[in-house]
Scaffold this active site. Sequence first.
Site, PDB file in Angstrom:
ATOM      1  N   TYR A  13       1.234  -1.255   0.306  1.00 57.96           N
ATOM      2  CA  TYR A  13      -0.204  -0.016   0.276  1.00 57.96           C
ATOM      3  C   TYR A  13       1.066   0.848  -0.412  1.00 57.96           C
ATOM      4  CZ  TYR A  13      -3.233   3.889   1.953  1.00 57.96           C
ATOM      5  OH  TYR A  13      -3.704   4.617   2.280  1.00 57.96           O
TER       6      TYR A  13
ATOM      7  N   SER B 174      -4.831  11.968   8.648  1.00 62.78           N
ATOM      8  CA  SER B 174      -5.475  12.059   7.460  1.00 62.78           C
ATOM      9  C   SER B 174      -7.105  11.702   7.743  1.00 62.78           C
ATOM     10  CB  SER B 174      -4.838  10.984   6.670  1.00 62.78           C
ATOM     11  OG  SER B 174      -6.068  10.331   6.117  1.00 62.78           O
TER      12      SER B 174
ATOM     13  N   HIS C 269      -0.316  13.105  -5.086  1.00 66.78           N
ATOM     14  CA  HIS C 269      -0.384  12.003  -4.159  1.00 66.78           C
ATOM     15  C   HIS C 269       0.129  11.346  -4.243  1.00 66.78           C
ATOM     16  CE1 HIS C 269      -4.245  11.519  -2.146  1.00 66.78           C
ATOM     17  NE2 HIS C 269      -3.948  10.351  -2.244  1.00 66.78           N
TER      18      HIS C 269
ATOM     19  N   ARG D  59      -0.037   8.148  -7.016  1.00 64.54           N
ATOM     20  CA  ARG D  59      -0.508   7.275  -6.960  1.00 64.54           C
ATOM     21  C   ARG D  59      -2.575   7.684  -7.069  1.00 64.54           C
ATOM     22  NH1 ARG D  59       0.206   3.679  -2.998  1.00 64.54           N
ATOM     23  NH2 ARG D  59      -2.439   4.157  -1.540  1.00 64.54           N
TER      24      ARG D  59
END
Length: 387
Positions: free
Chosen positions: A25, A107, A276, A279
């Site tokens: 990830y 986040s 990003h 991503r």
Amino acid sequence: MSVITCVEDLRRLYQRRTPRMFYDYTESGSWTEQTFRENTSDFSKLHLRQRVAVDMSGRTTASRMAGHDVSMPVALAPVGLTGMQCADGEIKAARAAEKFGVPYTLSTMSICSIEDVAEHTTRPFWFQVYTLNDDDFMKRLFDRAKAAKCSAIVITVDLQILGQRHKDVKNGLSAPPKLTFGSISNMMTKVRWGLGMLGTRRRFFGNIVGHAKGVDNPSSLTTWTAQAFDQTLDWDRIRQFRNMWDGPFIIKGILDPRDAIKAMDCGADAIVVSNHGGRQLDGALSAIRSLPSIIDAVGDKIEVHIDSGIRTGQDVIKALALGARGTYIGRAYVYGLGAMGEQGVTKALEIIHRELDMSMALCGRRDVNKLDRDILLVPGNFSDNWL
């Protein structure tokens, strides 16, 4: 454990200690991963100009980002799922950032909630907000950030739809993760990680479960996530968010000078040049290549920061020399967190600070706020030479 001297050492240790699902990830981009790779490789195309016989004493890396004093112009970027890289990961990263004197950005898609992080820190942190469809949830999210005394809001504008990351699809990485025999088997080999996760109650998205309408448990999160992101987002909507927040307001995800100007017109106090982390739109320019044209477009009318690709203190100095006022690290601190917990985040910050300070000295500069293009050797075709 071998001696850790660079962020790459932390990455290798992180890879050994963290389940593959969560390592992938972090260490991946969308589609072919071209932008993901170029975010880092393009920094190597910029060279530093060494100067000698210059007084190097009395150096300082202290600066300001978005009105906040910082020990160096480096913030911890918002990273989703941080609490799955290491138990209570957001709390540990926030505490390390606080002790080091740099901003931590929580986040929306964190495992630990705003309230969790506020309870375990003594200084205000920044909060990152995605642009979501649910107005009621958004308003309450801003209210919760105010109640937690968050000192800045970071609006992410480049995630109206989710870029496909092949590794995440194959690993079943979603919200919540889809566990498979393979992923469970791999997790069972990560004893240190597993013991940490068994010892915490924070395993799901703390800012969403129990707060968003209809999301009362992890199983109801999947439907909400699939419908949550606002594909109709426009600059008027961002102005509405600006009106919801009376403190420092940062817009993250800018790659084009025209968007930088629009963000400035929306009342942003700072913008973050970012793709990003490679991503989202694969094939987009790296953040460092995008930076010069954006600096040229906005000048000193707004504070410009940069995210995506920063792994070393030399990356920081190059970005600052090109005109950025601040930088963000995401993967670099996650490597440390997954490798060694809070101590690892501190180690990542120490490494980057040491590299920044030493490189600045060897370039003949003593004040991080006075870096400029004179310390760089920039290839003629680095930016603004596209047909």
